[in-house]
Enzyme design. Sequence first.
Site, PDB file in Angstrom:
ATOM      1  N   CYS A   1       1.048  -1.133   0.041  1.00  0.00           N
ATOM      2  CA  CYS A   1      -0.098   0.001   0.128  1.00  0.00           C
ATOM      3  C   CYS A   1       0.833   1.146  -0.105  1.00  0.00           C
ATOM      4  O   CYS A   1       0.932   2.437  -0.849  1.00  0.00           O
ATOM      5  CB  CYS A   1      -0.867  -0.061   1.232  1.00  0.00           C
ATOM      6  SG  CYS A   1      -1.919  -1.295   1.144  1.00  0.00           S
TER       7      CYS A   1
ATOM      8  N   GLN B   1      -5.520   3.591   0.993  1.00  0.00           N
ATOM      9  CA  GLN B   1      -5.199   3.714   2.568  1.00  0.00           C
ATOM     10  C   GLN B   1      -6.666   3.671   3.117  1.00  0.00           C
ATOM     11  O   GLN B   1      -7.616   4.370   2.716  1.00  0.00           O
ATOM     12  CB  GLN B   1      -4.556   4.976   2.781  1.00  0.00           C
ATOM     13  CG  GLN B   1      -4.456   4.953   4.533  1.00  0.00           C
ATOM     14  CD  GLN B   1      -3.495   6.059   4.916  1.00  0.00           C
ATOM     15  OE1 GLN B   1      -4.062   7.172   5.129  1.00  0.00           O
ATOM     16  NE2 GLN B   1      -2.301   5.776   5.434  1.00  0.00           N
TER      17      GLN B   1
ATOM     18  N   ASN C   1       0.583   5.177   9.466  1.00  0.00           N
ATOM     19  CA  ASN C   1       1.636   5.411   8.567  1.00  0.00           C
ATOM     20  C   ASN C   1       2.267   6.725   8.586  1.00  0.00           C
ATOM     21  O   ASN C   1       3.441   6.908   8.345  1.00  0.00           O
ATOM     22  CB  ASN C   1       0.988   5.247   6.953  1.00  0.00           C
ATOM     23  CG  ASN C   1       0.664   3.887   6.803  1.00  0.00           C
ATOM     24  OD1 ASN C   1      -0.583   3.648   6.218  1.00  0.00           O
ATOM     25  ND2 ASN C   1       1.370   3.008   7.186  1.00  0.00           N
TER      26      ASN C   1
ATOM     27  N   TYR D   1     -14.309   2.757   5.191  1.00  0.00           N
ATOM     28  CA  TYR D   1     -15.121   1.524   5.103  1.00  0.00           C
ATOM     29  C   TYR D   1     -16.495   2.065   5.610  1.00  0.00           C
ATOM     30  O   TYR D   1     -16.642   2.751   6.180  1.00  0.00           O
ATOM     31  CB  TYR D   1     -14.519   0.472   5.413  1.00  0.00           C
ATOM     32  CG  TYR D   1     -13.408  -0.394   4.753  1.00  0.00           C
ATOM     33  CD1 TYR D   1     -13.790  -1.259   3.847  1.00  0.00           C
ATOM     34  CD2 TYR D   1     -12.001  -0.317   5.022  1.00  0.00           C
ATOM     35  CE1 TYR D   1     -12.517  -1.661   3.017  1.00  0.00           C
ATOM     36  CE2 TYR D   1     -11.117  -0.795   4.283  1.00  0.00           C
ATOM     37  CZ  TYR D   1     -11.556  -1.601   3.016  1.00  0.00           C
ATOM     38  OH  TYR D   1     -10.308  -2.116   2.424  1.00  0.00           O
TER      39      TYR D   1
END
Length: 282
Positions: free
Chosen positions: A157, A185, A194, A226
Amino acid sequence: MSYADQVFIEMCRDIIDNGTSTEGEKVRPVWEDGTPAYTIKKFGVVNRYDLRKEFPALTLRKTGIKNCVDELLWIWQKKSNNIHDLNSHIWDSWADEEGSIGKAYGYQMGVKHAYKEGMMDQVDRVIYDLKNNPYSRRIMTNIYVHQDLHEMNLYPCAYSMTFNVTKEHDSDRLTLNAILNQRSQDVLTANNWNVCQYAVLVHMLAQVCDMQVGEFVHVIADAHIYDRHIPLIEEMLKREPLPAPKFWMNPEIKDFYEFTPEDVKLIDYETHPQIRNIPVAI
């Protein structure tokens, strides 16, 4: 207010209010119960952090700095692709019975390449150039290696770092800046994780190369929330941001390969309660 909180709030609000939904589309990730994991997303999010001003740790909820650094060193220092070399369990879902995640992440950092100066892996090449050719516009890493994708249990990613050195007119030390490129992400679970990781990396490389830190720029191609995370994000956005913590890194370390998670601390790091039991799409 922590600047990292401000950036996070504005980014999440923009994604929820102005993003596009993948609901009804054919998507790869699923929830543990097998239900498709849909997202609301924004394309091409760019966040900038001036590491000279403050360390970009969220206060809306705690980011575990030691585990962040442990994972960073697992990839960049140990150059490992085995979860048995990691002190957390965040990679367990992608590991095989031996603990390997395939030719991903740390594996790629450890592959040696032929340069005119000799054989080096990507980490050593970055350090070599920062020390010997700091104004180069070619100081970068890339772990998205197409020929090995079929042997990776998870495609990278955060896949590329680009380093750029400047000379400020009022300083006798060079300034190290960096860009992290990320193809995708999960904003709730991974964004500040991150950001903190690669901010620490810039601090580490600056110290061992006798530079000062400058800007850290985070570029996310697909920044998404999400569907089952939206209520959790909305809860976070109602919280009042707190002051940013102070950053401490062991000043005695001059060799990148000597850093440990114990050499990094966030002082006066006050946060709101952690959000637990976050569902993770696989």
